[in-house]
Design a protein around this motif. Structure first.
Motif, PDB file in Angstrom:
ATOM      1  N   LEU A  32       0.791  -1.609  -0.121  1.00  0.00           N
ATOM      2  CA  LEU A  32       0.108  -0.052   0.187  1.00  0.00           C
ATOM      3  C   LEU A  32       0.508   1.304  -0.062  1.00  0.00           C
ATOM      4  O   LEU A  32       1.923   1.306   0.164  1.00  0.00           O
ATOM      5  N   GLY A  33       0.443   2.436  -0.401  1.00  0.00           N
ATOM      6  CA  GLY A  33       1.325   3.325  -0.242  1.00  0.00           C
ATOM      7  C   GLY A  33       0.423   4.455   0.890  1.00  0.00           C
ATOM      8  O   GLY A  33      -0.248   3.982   1.037  1.00  0.00           O
ATOM      9  N   ILE A  34       1.700   5.117   1.772  1.00  0.00           N
ATOM     10  CA  ILE A  34       1.115   5.493   3.155  1.00  0.00           C
ATOM     11  C   ILE A  34       2.107   6.945   2.947  1.00  0.00           C
ATOM     12  O   ILE A  34       2.753   7.171   2.344  1.00  0.00           O
ATOM     13  N   SER A  35       1.197   8.122   3.392  1.00  0.00           N
ATOM     14  CA  SER A  35       2.193   9.224   3.245  1.00  0.00           C
ATOM     15  C   SER A  35       2.092   9.224   5.375  1.00  0.00           C
ATOM     16  O   SER A  35       0.936   9.217   5.805  1.00  0.00           O
ATOM     17  N   PHE A  36       3.113  10.440   5.282  1.00  0.00           N
ATOM     18  CA  PHE A  36       3.368  10.314   6.852  1.00  0.00           C
ATOM     19  C   PHE A  36       3.790  11.546   7.117  1.00  0.00           C
ATOM     20  O   PHE A  36       4.852  11.559   5.984  1.00  0.00           O
ATOM     21  N   GLN A  37       4.339  12.241   8.220  1.00  0.00           N
ATOM     22  CA  GLN A  37       5.431  13.302   8.712  1.00  0.00           C
ATOM     23  C   GLN A  37       6.372  12.893   8.765  1.00  0.00           C
ATOM     24  O   GLN A  37       6.570  11.484  10.039  1.00  0.00           O
ATOM     25  N   ILE A  38       7.828  12.975   8.968  1.00  0.00           N
ATOM     26  CA  ILE A  38       8.988  11.957   9.462  1.00  0.00           C
ATOM     27  C   ILE A  38       9.626  13.338   9.763  1.00  0.00           C
ATOM     28  O   ILE A  38       9.517  14.680   9.833  1.00  0.00           O
ATOM     29  N   SER A  39      10.810  13.343  10.464  1.00  0.00           N
ATOM     30  CA  SER A  39      12.302  13.961  11.080  1.00  0.00           C
ATOM     31  C   SER A  39      13.384  13.914   9.892  1.00  0.00           C
ATOM     32  O   SER A  39      13.389  12.703   9.610  1.00  0.00           O
ATOM     33  N   GLN A  40      14.174  14.752   9.620  1.00  0.00           N
ATOM     34  CA  GLN A  40      15.299  14.152   8.750  1.00  0.00           C
ATOM     35  C   GLN A  40      16.141  13.849   9.532  1.00  0.00           C
ATOM     36  O   GLN A  40      17.613  13.289   8.893  1.00  0.00           O
ATOM     37  N   THR A  41      16.829  13.584  11.062  1.00  0.00           N
ATOM     38  CA  THR A  41      17.526  13.115  11.931  1.00  0.00           C
ATOM     39  C   THR A  41      17.407  12.188  12.081  1.00  0.00           C
ATOM     40  O   THR A  41      18.312  11.943  12.500  1.00  0.00           O
ATOM     41  N   GLY A  42      16.730  10.860  12.061  1.00  0.00           N
ATOM     42  CA  GLY A  42      16.679  10.038  13.057  1.00  0.00           C
ATOM     43  C   GLY A  42      15.652   9.442  11.887  1.00  0.00           C
ATOM     44  O   GLY A  42      14.868   9.566  11.582  1.00  0.00           O
ATOM     45  N   PRO A  43      15.836   7.908  12.735  1.00  0.00           N
ATOM     46  CA  PRO A  43      14.748   7.116  11.943  1.00  0.00           C
ATOM     47  C   PRO A  43      13.300   7.156  12.750  1.00  0.00           C
ATOM     48  O   PRO A  43      13.149   7.951  13.672  1.00  0.00           O
ATOM     49  N   PHE A  44      12.144   6.330  11.126  1.00  0.00           N
ATOM     50  CA  PHE A  44      11.735   5.996  12.075  1.00  0.00           C
ATOM     51  C   PHE A  44      10.461   4.561  12.286  1.00  0.00           C
ATOM     52  O   PHE A  44      11.439   4.045  11.572  1.00  0.00           O
ATOM     53  N   TYR A  45       9.300   4.124  12.488  1.00  0.00           N
ATOM     54  CA  TYR A  45       9.187   2.939  12.826  1.00  0.00           C
ATOM     55  C   TYR A  45       7.567   2.726  11.975  1.00  0.00           C
ATOM     56  O   TYR A  45       6.445   3.572  12.387  1.00  0.00           O
ATOM     57  N   MET A  46       7.571   1.545  11.253  1.00  0.00           N
ATOM     58  CA  MET A  46       6.345   1.659  10.226  1.00  0.00           C
ATOM     59  C   MET A  46       6.554  -0.196   9.976  1.00  0.00           C
ATOM     60  O   MET A  46       7.286  -0.599   9.595  1.00  0.00           O
ATOM     61  N   ASN A  47       5.114  -0.747  11.119  1.00  0.00           N
ATOM     62  CA  ASN A  47       5.196  -2.131  10.973  1.00  0.00           C
ATOM     63  C   ASN A  47       3.433  -2.576  11.123  1.00  0.00           C
ATOM     64  O   ASN A  47       2.804  -1.869  11.888  1.00  0.00           O
ATOM     65  N   VAL A  48       3.541  -3.308  10.795  1.00  0.00           N
ATOM     66  CA  VAL A  48       1.824  -4.135  10.681  1.00  0.00           C
ATOM     67  C   VAL A  48       2.030  -5.454  11.773  1.00  0.00           C
ATOM     68  O   VAL A  48       2.949  -6.311  11.553  1.00  0.00           O
ATOM     69  N   GLY A  49       1.260  -5.114  12.462  1.00  0.00           N
ATOM     70  CA  GLY A  49       0.917  -6.698  13.337  1.00  0.00           C
ATOM     71  C   GLY A  49      -0.406  -6.898  13.515  1.00  0.00           C
ATOM     72  O   GLY A  49      -1.592  -6.381  12.628  1.00  0.00           O
ATOM     73  N   TYR A  50      -0.781  -8.355  13.972  1.00  0.00           N
ATOM     74  CA  TYR A  50      -2.291  -8.639  14.766  1.00  0.00           C
ATOM     75  C   TYR A  50      -2.039  -9.349  15.289  1.00  0.00           C
ATOM     76  O   TYR A  50      -0.867 -10.505  16.009  1.00  0.00           O
ATOM     77  N   ASP A  51      -3.470  -9.901  16.211  1.00  0.00           N
ATOM     78  CA  ASP A  51      -3.285 -10.926  17.014  1.00  0.00           C
ATOM     79  C   ASP A  51      -3.575 -12.236  16.627  1.00  0.00           C
ATOM     80  O   ASP A  51      -4.622 -11.698  16.119  1.00  0.00           O
ATOM     81  N   SER A  52      -2.990 -13.412  16.632  1.00  0.00           N
ATOM     82  CA  SER A  52      -3.458 -14.547  16.329  1.00  0.00           C
ATOM     83  C   SER A  52      -4.824 -14.361  16.151  1.00  0.00           C
ATOM     84  O   SER A  52      -5.788 -15.950  15.773  1.00  0.00           O
ATOM     85  N   SER A  53      -5.077 -14.790  18.142  1.00  0.00           N
ATOM     86  CA  SER A  53      -6.137 -15.029  19.010  1.00  0.00           C
ATOM     87  C   SER A  53      -7.853 -15.116  18.296  1.00  0.00           C
ATOM     88  O   SER A  53      -8.469 -15.477  18.694  1.00  0.00           O
ATOM     89  N   LYS A  54      -7.110 -13.075  17.681  1.00  0.00           N
ATOM     90  CA  LYS A  54      -8.421 -12.275  18.194  1.00  0.00           C
ATOM     91  C   LYS A  54      -9.089 -11.702  16.833  1.00  0.00           C
ATOM     92  O   LYS A  54      -9.707 -11.617  16.078  1.00  0.00           O
ATOM     93  N   ASP A  55      -7.761 -11.525  15.249  1.00  0.00           N
ATOM     94  CA  ASP A  55      -7.676 -10.963  14.453  1.00  0.00           C
ATOM     95  C   ASP A  55      -8.336 -11.975  12.772  1.00  0.00           C
ATOM     96  O   ASP A  55      -7.893 -11.556  11.831  1.00  0.00           O
ATOM     97  N   VAL A  56      -8.023 -13.416  13.618  1.00  0.00           N
ATOM     98  CA  VAL A  56      -8.093 -14.478  12.077  1.00  0.00           C
ATOM     99  C   VAL A  56      -9.826 -14.993  12.557  1.00  0.00           C
ATOM    100  O   VAL A  56      -9.760 -15.357  13.258  1.00  0.00           O
ATOM    101  N   ASP A  57     -10.498 -14.625  11.548  1.00  0.00           N
ATOM    102  CA  ASP A  57     -12.297 -15.078  11.379  1.00  0.00           C
ATOM    103  C   ASP A  57     -12.511 -16.084  10.625  1.00  0.00           C
ATOM    104  O   ASP A  57     -12.276 -15.074   8.864  1.00  0.00           O
TER     105      ASP A  57
END
Length: 254
Positions: free
Chosen positions: A148-173
């Motif tokens: 997917l495409g994502i637009s977001f704001q960042i700082s030029q001086t350091g890293p950022f964090y972009m992650n995708v997660g799920y809970d296999s006990s409740k997010d799998v229907d």
């Protein structure tokens, strides 16, 4: 507590696959085709690109040699010409094409694993300090990756964090044929003022293919991606939805 988030720097959003043009690369003409692909193979056995439209692209060894960045990436947007081409030819799903890769017009897509947060002691780092993105769009799943495409704001001086997660006990229907994922963004700075946009790909949890295929005997499911987005200064819930083939939990096998 151990961090499980994957750090991204600004430079990683625009990784050109080829040598710099100052090295006299024979890549001066603009290519005829462009495709998002999953990369398989290596420098020894050769590379094969599985395009998201279903076609299979095999670069000439000479053009692949001009793309040293290939060995470090799993997903890319590549630019290319066909070795044997008819002007305006459409690429067909399932068909194999020999191509001339144009590395200096191609770039890697930042790629990370979807994280199962169930019984994961470090998973709270995904939720804590979560910042809203600006926008996301174009979600689809193909060849083992959600992109997917994502637009977001960042700082030029350091890293950022972009992650995708799920809970296999409740997010799998399984009965509802739906997998719910969550996009977590941490700008990791109080001075994140630069707006950027990028494609991201996230490796789908292959184990869920067996859950959906064995329990529901279905060949496709819905994927829902939820996140927080900035709406005129307020953080609001946002989600995207797409349909995916169950087989696309798996990456292509070289």
């Amino acid at each position: 507590m151990k961090k499980m988030k994957f750090a991204v720097c600004l430079a990683a959003l625009a990784v050109v696959l080829g040598f710099s043009s100052c090295l006299d690369s024979d890549d001066s003409s603009y290519p005829s085709y462009q495709a998002s692909v999953t990369v398989t193979g290596d420098e020894v056995m050769g590379y094969t690109f599985y395009a998201d439209n279903g076609s299979i692209l095999v670069p000439t060894s000479q053009s692949a040699m001009q793309a040293p960045g290939l060995k470090k990436i799993k997903r890319a947007v590549i630019a290319f010409d066909l070795v044997d081409a008819t002007s305006g030819q459409n690429l067909e799903s399932g068909k194999r094409y020999n191509i001339v890769l144009h590395p200096n017009y191609s770039q890697g897509i930042p790629t990370y694993d979807v994280i199962d947060c169930h019984n994961n002691a470090a998973a709270d780092t995904l939720v804590n300090n979560q910042d809203p993105i600006h926008e996301m769009s174009g979600l689809y799943v193909k060849n083992g990756y959600a992109t997917l495409g994502i637009s977001f704001q960042i700082s030029q001086t350091g890293p950022f964090y972009m992650n995708v997660g799920y809970d296999s006990s409740k997010d799998v229907d399984v009965d509802g044929k739906t997998l719910t994922l969550h996009l977590y963004y941490d700008q990791n700075s109080k001075n994140a003022y630069q707006m950027v946009s990028s494609l991201f790909s996230f490796r789908m949890p292959e184990k869920e293919m067996y859950n959906f295929s064995s329990a529901s005997a279905t060949d496709s499911i819905d994927v829902v991606l939820k996140t927080k987005a900035n709406d005129y200064g307020a953080s609001v819930d946002k989600e995207l939805k797409c349909r995916m083939a169950v087989r696309d939990f798996m990456t292509p096998r070289y």
